[in-house]
Design a protein around this motif. Structure first.
Motif: not given
Length: 268
Positions: A218-233
């Motif tokens: 929630a607190s991360a910018p949209a772009g950061t959230a996407v990057v974090a999701s890709i790394i986590a995946a």
């Protein structure tokens, strides 16, 4: 909802009702009272240093944001699937361990940071209320109910996502989410066998996991959230592949009666 389901969700329903009741009272009391309650219920360094230990519990019943109608169903689904799998007592225990444990860990880290002048002293009075630490602990406790072949991927996904978000935002609440997740996972290792997965429980897990993702990102910018999701995946995929290799190695070991080199290198 069947009566049996209602009786099995006493904690979930009671906690959700308490959150709604507190929010309604604060809204009716006006902004001045609302801000005063938030100030005194916060588990910040100022309150803890003044011996207000009750904030460790009371803060979980005060939510300092809008949109409850949007996020409350997700929280209810998350708590409900955990309560159906392990009963009410285990849910309460895990929630409290994660909520209080993560709060104290982050408080200790902030106290050190303030003492060493790594952060401004004003952070000692920052508002810190809500149920997110407890909710993340409950999400972590579901680890023990995930089939063993998918468990490494589940753990890597959530911990990697939380860590990347926390490192990118430098927000102590995001760091607390990672701590709470970890505590929930550790506590779940002591649980017995969970209840069986059913269609409704899988549906609750899906919605509850989506809620968990929104809390973490929630607190991360949209772009950061996407990057974090890709790394986590990517981390989850790698962990899942290692789990599959180890599982196949275990089968071969049982068939041949010999230890597999891959199994001997496996780290749990």
């Amino acid at each position: 909802m069947p009566v049996k389901w209602v009786s099995g969700l006493r904690v979930t329903i009671g906690y959700a009702a308490a959150l709604v009741a507190v929010a309604a009272v604060l809204a009716a009391a006006g902004p001045a009272v609302h801000d005063r309650v938030i100030r005194y219920a916060s588990t910040n360094l100022h309150n803890l240093a003044h011996g207000r230990i009750g904030t460790l519990l009371g803060s979980a019943f005060v939510v300092d944001n809008d949109g409850m109608a949007l996020w409350l169903p997700g929280l209810v689904c998350l708590l409900a699937v955990a309560e159906l799998l392990w009963r009410s007592r285990t849910l309460v225990l895990t929630f409290l361990v994660a909520h209080i444990g993560a709060t104290l860990v982050i408080a200790a880290a902030l106290a050190l940071a303030v003492r060493e002048d790594w952060v401004a002293h004003s952070i000692t009075r920052v508002s810190d209320v809500g149920m997110s630490y407890g909710a993340m602990g409950v999400l972590g406790m579901l680890t023990a109910a995930i089939p063993s072949r998918h468990r490494p991927a589940w753990v890597c996904w959530w911990l990697t996502l939380g860590a990347v978000v926390a490192l990118s935002t430098h927000d102590f609440t995001d760091a607390g989410h990672v701590v709470a997740l970890t505590l929930g996972m550790l506590v779940s290792s002591r649980f017995g066998a969970p209840g069986l997965w059913t269609g409704p429980r899988l549906a609750l897990l899906t919605v509850g996991s989506a809620f968990g993702y929104l809390v973490v990102a929630a607190s991360a910018p949209a772009g950061t959230a996407v990057v974090a999701s890709i790394i986590a995946a990517g981390a989850a995929l790698a962990a899942g592949q290692r789990g599959s290799v180890a599982m196949i190695a275990g089968w071969l070991s049982r068939l041949t009666g010999k230890a597999s080199p891959v199994t001997s290198r496996k780290k749990l």
